[in-house]
Design a protein around this motif. Structure first.
Motif, PDB file in Angstrom:
ATOM      1  N   GLY A 188       0.794  -1.222   0.000  1.00  0.00           N
ATOM      2  CA  GLY A 188       0.000   0.000   0.000  1.00  0.00           C
ATOM      3  C   GLY A 188       0.825   1.269   0.000  1.00  0.00           C
ATOM      4  O   GLY A 188       0.283   2.362  -0.116  1.00  0.00           O
ATOM      5  N   MET A 189       2.146   1.150   0.128  1.00  0.00           N
ATOM      6  CA  MET A 189       3.026   2.317   0.030  1.00  0.00           C
ATOM      7  C   MET A 189       3.361   2.481  -1.453  1.00  0.00           C
ATOM      8  O   MET A 189       4.181   1.740  -1.985  1.00  0.00           O
ATOM      9  CB  MET A 189       4.283   2.138   0.886  1.00  0.00           C
ATOM     10  CG  MET A 189       3.990   2.134   2.371  1.00  0.00           C
ATOM     11  SD  MET A 189       5.432   1.780   3.422  1.00  0.00           S
ATOM     12  CE  MET A 189       6.351   3.314   3.284  1.00  0.00           C
ATOM     13  N   ASN A 190       2.697   3.419  -2.097  1.00  0.00           N
ATOM     14  CA  ASN A 190       2.792   3.568  -3.554  1.00  0.00           C
ATOM     15  C   ASN A 190       3.939   4.478  -3.995  1.00  0.00           C
ATOM     16  O   ASN A 190       3.755   5.363  -4.812  1.00  0.00           O
ATOM     17  CB  ASN A 190       1.470   4.110  -4.105  1.00  0.00           C
ATOM     18  CG  ASN A 190       0.349   3.116  -3.961  1.00  0.00           C
ATOM     19  OD1 ASN A 190       0.588   1.923  -3.817  1.00  0.00           O
ATOM     20  ND2 ASN A 190      -0.869   3.589  -3.983  1.00  0.00           N
ATOM     21  N   VAL A 191       5.101   4.265  -3.438  1.00  0.00           N
ATOM     22  CA  VAL A 191       6.292   5.007  -3.854  1.00  0.00           C
ATOM     23  C   VAL A 191       7.439   4.019  -4.023  1.00  0.00           C
ATOM     24  O   VAL A 191       7.438   2.947  -3.419  1.00  0.00           O
ATOM     25  CB  VAL A 191       6.689   6.099  -2.824  1.00  0.00           C
ATOM     26  CG1 VAL A 191       5.637   7.181  -2.732  1.00  0.00           C
ATOM     27  CG2 VAL A 191       6.961   5.507  -1.458  1.00  0.00           C
ATOM     28  N   ASP A 192       8.398   4.371  -4.863  1.00  0.00           N
ATOM     29  CA  ASP A 192       9.570   3.528  -5.041  1.00  0.00           C
ATOM     30  C   ASP A 192      10.706   3.948  -4.122  1.00  0.00           C
ATOM     31  O   ASP A 192      11.605   3.172  -3.838  1.00  0.00           O
ATOM     32  CB  ASP A 192      10.047   3.563  -6.490  1.00  0.00           C
ATOM     33  CG  ASP A 192       9.070   2.856  -7.416  1.00  0.00           C
ATOM     34  OD1 ASP A 192       8.475   1.843  -6.996  1.00  0.00           O
ATOM     35  OD2 ASP A 192       8.884   3.333  -8.544  1.00  0.00           O
ATOM     36  N   GLU A 193      10.657   5.223  -3.683  1.00  0.00           N
ATOM     37  CA  GLU A 193      11.663   5.715  -2.755  1.00  0.00           C
ATOM     38  C   GLU A 193      11.085   6.860  -1.939  1.00  0.00           C
ATOM     39  O   GLU A 193      10.096   7.482  -2.329  1.00  0.00           O
ATOM     40  CB  GLU A 193      12.929   6.155  -3.486  1.00  0.00           C
ATOM     41  CG  GLU A 193      12.725   7.248  -4.513  1.00  0.00           C
ATOM     42  CD  GLU A 193      13.997   7.578  -5.280  1.00  0.00           C
ATOM     43  OE1 GLU A 193      14.850   6.696  -5.455  1.00  0.00           O
ATOM     44  OE2 GLU A 193      14.123   8.747  -5.696  1.00  0.00           O
ATOM     45  N   MET A 194      11.707   7.085  -0.788  1.00  0.00           N
ATOM     46  CA  MET A 194      11.265   8.135   0.123  1.00  0.00           C
ATOM     47  C   MET A 194      12.465   9.009   0.482  1.00  0.00           C
ATOM     48  O   MET A 194      13.540   8.485   0.776  1.00  0.00           O
ATOM     49  CB  MET A 194      10.686   7.523   1.409  1.00  0.00           C
ATOM     50  CG  MET A 194       9.446   6.693   1.184  1.00  0.00           C
ATOM     51  SD  MET A 194       8.950   5.656   2.594  1.00  0.00           S
ATOM     52  CE  MET A 194       8.850   6.783   3.944  1.00  0.00           C
ATOM     53  N   HIS A 195      12.259  10.325   0.481  1.00  0.00           N
ATOM     54  CA  HIS A 195      13.281  11.256   0.949  1.00  0.00           C
ATOM     55  C   HIS A 195      13.134  11.314   2.469  1.00  0.00           C
ATOM     56  O   HIS A 195      12.139  11.807   2.979  1.00  0.00           O
ATOM     57  CB  HIS A 195      13.057  12.627   0.328  1.00  0.00           C
ATOM     58  CG  HIS A 195      14.081  13.641   0.718  1.00  0.00           C
ATOM     59  ND1 HIS A 195      14.487  14.630  -0.113  1.00  0.00           N
ATOM     60  CD2 HIS A 195      14.802  13.816   1.860  1.00  0.00           C
ATOM     61  CE1 HIS A 195      15.390  15.375   0.487  1.00  0.00           C
ATOM     62  NE2 HIS A 195      15.586  14.897   1.693  1.00  0.00           N
ATOM     63  N   MET A 196      14.140  10.809   3.183  1.00  0.00           N
ATOM     64  CA  MET A 196      14.081  10.703   4.650  1.00  0.00           C
ATOM     65  C   MET A 196      14.960  11.755   5.312  1.00  0.00           C
ATOM     66  O   MET A 196      16.031  12.084   4.805  1.00  0.00           O
ATOM     67  CB  MET A 196      14.573   9.326   5.114  1.00  0.00           C
ATOM     68  CG  MET A 196      13.730   8.154   4.666  1.00  0.00           C
ATOM     69  SD  MET A 196      12.098   8.092   5.396  1.00  0.00           S
ATOM     70  CE  MET A 196      12.450   8.099   7.124  1.00  0.00           C
ATOM     71  N   ARG A 197      14.496  12.227   6.473  1.00  0.00           N
ATOM     72  CA  ARG A 197      15.293  13.064   7.372  1.00  0.00           C
ATOM     73  C   ARG A 197      15.194  12.439   8.753  1.00  0.00           C
ATOM     74  O   ARG A 197      14.095  12.256   9.279  1.00  0.00           O
ATOM     75  CB  ARG A 197      14.751  14.490   7.448  1.00  0.00           C
ATOM     76  CG  ARG A 197      15.027  15.314   6.249  1.00  0.00           C
ATOM     77  CD  ARG A 197      14.576  16.745   6.472  1.00  0.00           C
ATOM     78  NE  ARG A 197      14.832  17.520   5.276  1.00  0.00           N
ATOM     79  CZ  ARG A 197      14.207  18.642   4.982  1.00  0.00           C
ATOM     80  NH1 ARG A 197      13.309  19.137   5.805  1.00  0.00           N
ATOM     81  NH2 ARG A 197      14.493  19.295   3.878  1.00  0.00           N
ATOM     82  N   ILE A 198      16.344  12.093   9.310  1.00  0.00           N
ATOM     83  CA  ILE A 198      16.386  11.480  10.641  1.00  0.00           C
ATOM     84  C   ILE A 198      17.186  12.397  11.562  1.00  0.00           C
ATOM     85  O   ILE A 198      18.347  12.697  11.293  1.00  0.00           O
ATOM     86  CB  ILE A 198      17.058  10.087  10.607  1.00  0.00           C
ATOM     87  CG1 ILE A 198      16.405   9.172   9.572  1.00  0.00           C
ATOM     88  CG2 ILE A 198      17.065   9.470  12.002  1.00  0.00           C
ATOM     89  CD1 ILE A 198      14.988   8.763   9.879  1.00  0.00           C
ATOM     90  N   TYR A 199      16.554  12.822  12.651  1.00  0.00           N
ATOM     91  CA  TYR A 199      17.201  13.656  13.664  1.00  0.00           C
ATOM     92  C   TYR A 199      17.308  12.848  14.948  1.00  0.00           C
ATOM     93  O   TYR A 199      16.313  12.249  15.398  1.00  0.00           O
ATOM     94  CB  TYR A 199      16.376  14.923  13.919  1.00  0.00           C
ATOM     95  CG  TYR A 199      16.901  15.751  15.071  1.00  0.00           C
ATOM     96  CD1 TYR A 199      17.898  16.697  14.867  1.00  0.00           C
ATOM     97  CD2 TYR A 199      16.417  15.567  16.355  1.00  0.00           C
ATOM     98  CE1 TYR A 199      18.398  17.443  15.922  1.00  0.00           C
ATOM     99  CE2 TYR A 199      16.904  16.311  17.419  1.00  0.00           C
ATOM    100  CZ  TYR A 199      17.894  17.248  17.206  1.00  0.00           C
ATOM    101  OH  TYR A 199      18.383  17.981  18.250  1.00  0.00           O
ATOM    102  N   LEU A 200      18.500  12.806  15.548  1.00  0.00           N
ATOM    103  CA  LEU A 200      18.711  12.133  16.829  1.00  0.00           C
ATOM    104  C   LEU A 200      19.324  13.133  17.794  1.00  0.00           C
ATOM    105  O   LEU A 200      20.365  13.736  17.495  1.00  0.00           O
ATOM    106  CB  LEU A 200      19.639  10.927  16.672  1.00  0.00           C
ATOM    107  CG  LEU A 200      19.196   9.845  15.687  1.00  0.00           C
ATOM    108  CD1 LEU A 200      20.220   8.725  15.634  1.00  0.00           C
ATOM    109  CD2 LEU A 200      17.833   9.298  16.035  1.00  0.00           C
ATOM    110  N   GLY A 201      18.685  13.303  18.949  1.00  0.00           N
ATOM    111  CA  GLY A 201      19.179  14.280  19.905  1.00  0.00           C
ATOM    112  C   GLY A 201      18.966  13.870  21.346  1.00  0.00           C
ATOM    113  O   GLY A 201      18.282  12.887  21.639  1.00  0.00           O
TER     114      GLY A 201
END
Length: 156
Positions: A113-126
């Motif tokens: 059901g995720m209709n994308v081939d790729e995702m632009h991700m941003r991961i913040y760890l603090g």
């Protein structure tokens, strides 16, 4: 039985019936993407965020309250991370540790059901005085794509 399947496939090709899945509103439409409007993507990000938080909590490293770093990358359907680059910097030591944590958590393949081939991700760890996993999905006017963000703060 085989003939029925062939006819169904032929009909799908002729009429191009869309596959069921979640779609996003157009970038800039002012429509907020939430857990209620896009539960498949949101659930995926929640599970990924929990795994990242667990890795951050268990990592033995020097840190001070208020420190944080963010990395951006493209996540492919099969769980590959491409083009990782720093977006928010703290210092060389902490940035390196955050990158190690992100790389140590192998993302799961995309859900049905995720209709994308790729995702632009941003991961913040603090590190803060509180524990929190913040998920947001927004748009980028630069490339007219969604940006999937997971922000994790931990007090440990």
């Amino acid at each position: 039985m085989i003939m029925k399947k062939l006819i169904l496939i032929l009909l799908l090709l002729i009429f191009q019936i869309p596959v069921l899945g979640e779609e996003f509103p157009p970038t800039g439409a002012g429509i907020k993407v939430t857990k209620e409007t896009n539960p498949i993507y949101w659930g995926y990000l929640e599970d990924y965020g929990k795994a990242l938080k667990q890795a951050l909590d268990s990592k033995k490293m020097f840190r001070l309250r208020g420190w944080g770093a963010e990395y951006e990358f493209i996540l492919t359907r099969d769980g590959e991370m491409k083009g990782m680059k720093g977006a928010i910097f703290q210092n060389d030591y902490y940035d390196k540790k955050v990158k190690e944590i992100i790389l140590s958590v192998k993302p799961l393949p995309f859900r049905e059901g995720m209709n994308v081939d790729e995702m632009h991700m941003r991961i913040y760890l603090g590190f803060q005085r509180y524990d929190e996993i913040d998920i947001s999905i927004g748009g980028s006017f630069k490339d007219n794509k969604e940006i999937f963000s997971i922000g994790i703060n931990t007090s440990k």
